[in-house]
Design a protein around this motif. Structure first.
Motif, mmCIF file in Angstrom:
data_model
loop_
_atom_site.group_PDB
_atom_site.id
_atom_site.type_symbol
_atom_site.label_atom_id
_atom_site.label_comp_id
_atom_site.label_asym_id
_atom_site.label_seq_id
_atom_site.Cartn_x
_atom_site.Cartn_y
_atom_site.Cartn_z
ATOM 1 N N UNK A 8 1.687 7.690 -5.666
ATOM 2 C CA UNK A 8 0.701 9.072 -6.123
ATOM 3 C C UNK A 8 1.150 9.968 -5.454
ATOM 4 N N UNK A 27 0.584 15.586 -18.251
ATOM 5 C CA UNK A 27 0.721 14.479 -18.419
ATOM 6 C C UNK A 27 1.649 14.007 -18.991
ATOM 7 N N UNK A 86 3.813 11.890 -8.585
ATOM 8 C CA UNK A 86 3.721 12.142 -9.500
ATOM 9 C C UNK A 86 2.487 13.749 -9.215
ATOM 10 N N UNK A 111 -1.256 -0.924 -22.429
ATOM 11 C CA UNK A 111 -1.872 -0.415 -23.776
ATOM 12 C C UNK A 111 -1.630 -0.490 -24.380
ATOM 13 N N UNK A 136 1.424 2.060 -3.208
ATOM 14 C CA UNK A 136 0.736 2.622 -4.370
ATOM 15 C C UNK A 136 0.709 3.921 -4.182
ATOM 16 N N UNK A 137 0.667 4.447 -2.554
ATOM 17 C CA UNK A 137 0.389 5.664 -2.773
ATOM 18 C C UNK A 137 1.788 6.227 -2.679
ATOM 19 N N UNK A 173 1.042 -1.161 0.046
ATOM 20 C CA UNK A 173 0.162 0.057 0.243
ATOM 21 C C UNK A 173 0.703 1.450 -0.538
ATOM 22 N N UNK A 230 -3.624 -2.115 -11.499
ATOM 23 C CA UNK A 230 -4.159 -1.029 -12.116
ATOM 24 C C UNK A 230 -4.160 0.599 -11.519
ATOM 25 N N UNK A 231 -3.958 1.138 -10.309
ATOM 26 C CA UNK A 231 -3.678 1.441 -9.339
ATOM 27 C C UNK A 231 -2.489 3.326 -9.552
ATOM 28 N N UNK A 232 -1.810 2.811 -10.623
ATOM 29 C CA UNK A 232 -0.633 3.583 -11.088
ATOM 30 C C UNK A 232 -0.837 4.369 -12.071
ATOM 31 N N UNK A 233 -0.954 3.782 -13.344
ATOM 32 C CA UNK A 233 -1.029 4.719 -14.483
ATOM 33 C C UNK A 233 -2.397 4.952 -14.809
ATOM 34 N N UNK A 234 -1.468 5.587 -15.565
ATOM 35 C CA UNK A 234 -3.933 6.084 -16.384
ATOM 36 C C UNK A 234 -3.857 5.309 -17.438
ATOM 37 N N UNK A 235 -4.751 5.044 -17.499
ATOM 38 C CA UNK A 235 -4.663 3.267 -18.325
ATOM 39 C C UNK A 235 -4.578 3.516 -19.703
ATOM 40 N N UNK A 236 -5.037 5.128 -20.415
ATOM 41 C CA UNK A 236 -4.218 5.147 -21.851
ATOM 42 C C UNK A 236 -2.704 4.793 -22.118
#
Lengths: 153, 233
Positions: free
Chosen positions: B163, B186, B166, B230, B159-160, B156, B219-225
Motif C-alpha cells: 500500500x 494506474x 503505491x 486475470x 501487505x501494508x 501484514x 488478493x489485497x495487493x493488485x487491483x483485480x483487473x
C-alpha cells in the motif's frame, strides 16, 4: 466510470454478487430538525490514525478520528485494492468530508459537527459489525450525537 | 454500510447513506440513501471540488427532512461528466530505468514535492520509511530479508508495505498537479514502473505460495483487473 456496469471485471461481478443480508423491517428514527442536528460521519474506509495498528480484513471494531487529528495523520487501511485512492491522496474530504460538515455548521445548516468521526472496515460482512455498531451508536448518543452520515468507499 | 444504518437507527440515531452501489441499497433497504454517480473510492466526488462535496453532503442531509414511511433512495440531482484523461499529464520527474532502487531514489524528491503541494501524505501505514518499503518487498523472499520491526506480523507488514509503495509513487505522480484520471495514473504505475512490476510479481508469488498467510494477502495487493492471472485469462 460512474455506474456498476462501468466497473471493470472481475470486480463488477464481485460487487454485484456480494451477499446482502435481508432485514425484516427498516427502523427509521424521526430526525431532529436541521438546527438541532449534531452530525457525525461514519466511514467504511478502514481509516486509522497514523501510528495505530492498521485494520485487518474482517475486523469488526471501529476507530475514532478526533477533530484535532490532522489530515496527514489519517490513513486508509481498507483491505480492498479495487477502489480509487488517488482522490483521497489529494483530498481527504473525498472520503471523509469533515471540513464540509464544519462549514455547514458555521452556516447554520446543521446544529453541530461532531468532534469525532468514526471508521469501520467496509469489507467485513454487515452482521459481524452489529455488536460494535450498536456499541458505537450508544457511545455517540452519550456524546450528544443524534445524526449520522454514512460514507462508503 | 446499509447494515450499519439499520443498527444505528435501531439504537436511536437518524442516518443517511451516501451510496456508491445502488444495487446494494435496493437490496438492504436502509431508511435513507443518496446514490451518487462517482467512481468507487470517491463518494463525495473528485478531489478539490469543495462545492460539489458540499452539495452532495447537503443533498444527503436534506433527505432527513423528507417525511417518508418507506425506505428513501434518491439519486444525486446533478449529472456528473467524467472528464476522462489529462492528455498533458506526464510523470513530473525522471525515472531511472536501471533498477528498482534507482527508480525509488528518483521518485523520492518528486514525492517530497507532492507532499509539500498537497500538504499531507498517506504514506506510512506499514510503519517503514517511504524509501525502504519497496526494498522490504524486493527482499521478502531473499536469504537476507529486511528486518521486520516489532508490532506487526511480517506478512501484514508486506501487505501494508505494498500500500505504501503505491501511495508513494501515485502521490509523486501528482506532484505537478494537473488532472490525470485514476486509470491514467494506474496505467503508468502498473505498466511503466519497476515498482509496479515488483508488486505484480510478488502478488503472483503470494497467490501460489504454500504459506497460507501469504496466500491470504494475495488478493489485497493488485487491483483485480490488473493481476497477471486475470490478464492471462
Amino acid at each position: 466510470m460512474v455506474r456498476l456496469v462501468d466497473v471493470p471485471e472481475p470486480e463488477r461481478s464481485v460487487i454485484a454478487d456480494l451477499a446482502c443480508p435481508a432485514y425484516d423491517d427498516t427502523p427509521a428514527v424521526k430526525p431532529p430538525p436541521p438546527g438541532l442536528r449534531h452530525v457525525a460521519i461514519v466511514s467504511t474506509a478502514g481509516f486509522i490514525v497514523r501510528g495505530e495498528r492498521p485494520m485487518l480484513s474482517n475486523e469488526t471494531g471501529y476507530r475514532a478520528i478526533a477533530a484535532d487529528i490532522g489530515d496527514g495523520d489519517i490513513l486508509c487501511s481498507h483491505v480492498s485494492t479495487n477502489f480509487d485512492r488517488t482522490g483521497f491522496q489529494q483530498d481527504l474530504n473525498v472520503m471523509l468530508p469533515r471540513d464540509r460538515l464544519v462549514e455547514l455548521e458555521r452556516e447554520g445548516c446543521i446544529g453541530r459537527a461532531a468532534d469525532t468521526h468514526y471508521a469501520f472496515m467496509g469489507a467485513t460482512s454487515p452482521p459481524k459489525l452489529e455488536d460494535k455498531a450498536r456499541e458505537l451508536g450508544r457511545s455517540m448518543l452519550a456524546l450528544g450525537v443524534n445524526t449520522v452520515v454514512l460514507a462508503p468507499v | 454500510m446499509s447494515g450499519l444504518a439499520h443498527y444505528l437507527e435501531d439504537e436511536g440515531l437518524a442516518t443517511v447513506i451516501v451510496a456508491l452501489v445502488r444495487e446494494h441499497i435496493v437490496g438492504m433497504r436502509p431508511p435513507r440513501a443518496l446514490w451518487v454517480p462517482f467512481e468507487l473510492g470517491r463518494p463525495f466526488g473528485p478531489p478539490g471540488n469543495t462545492g460539489l462535496q458540499r452539495r452532495v453532503l447537503s443533498e444527503a442531509l436534506a433527505l432527513l427532512d423528507q417525511d417518508c414511511p418507506e425506505p428513501l433512495l434518491r439519486d444525486f440531482s446533478e449529472a456528473v461528466i467524467d472528464p476522462g484523461d489529462d492528455a498533458g499529464w506526464r510523470f513530473p520527474g525522471t525515472l531511472d530505468s536501471d533498477s528498482l532502487r534507482a527508480e525509488v531514489a528518483g521518485v523520492s524528491p518528486v514525492w517530497q514535492l507532492a507532499r509539500e503541494r498537497i500538504g499531507r501524505s498517506s504514506v506510512g501505514i506499514s510503519g517503514l520509511a517511504p524509501e525502504s518499503v519497496a526494498e522490504f518487498i524486493e527482499r521478502y523472499h531473499s536469504p537476507q530479508p529486511m528486518p521486520n520491526p516489532k508490532g506487526m506480523a511480517r506478512v501484514s507488514r508486506a501487505r501494508f508495505a505494498v500500500d505504501d509503495i503505491k501511495a508513494f509513487y501515485l502521490e509523486a505522480a501528482m506532484a505537478a498537479g494537473g488532472h490525470p484520471s485514476p486509470r491514467q495514473l494506474h496505467d503508468w504505475f502498473w505498466g511503466q514502473t519497476h515498482a509496479g512490476a515488483l508488486i505484480l510479481e510478488f502478488q503472483e508469488m503470494a497467490r501460489v505460495s504454500e504459506d497460507g498467510n501469504l496466500q491470504l494477502i494475495a488478493g489485497s495487493l493488485v487491483p483485480a483487473e490488473r493481476t497477471i492471472s486475470f490478464l492471462r485469462g
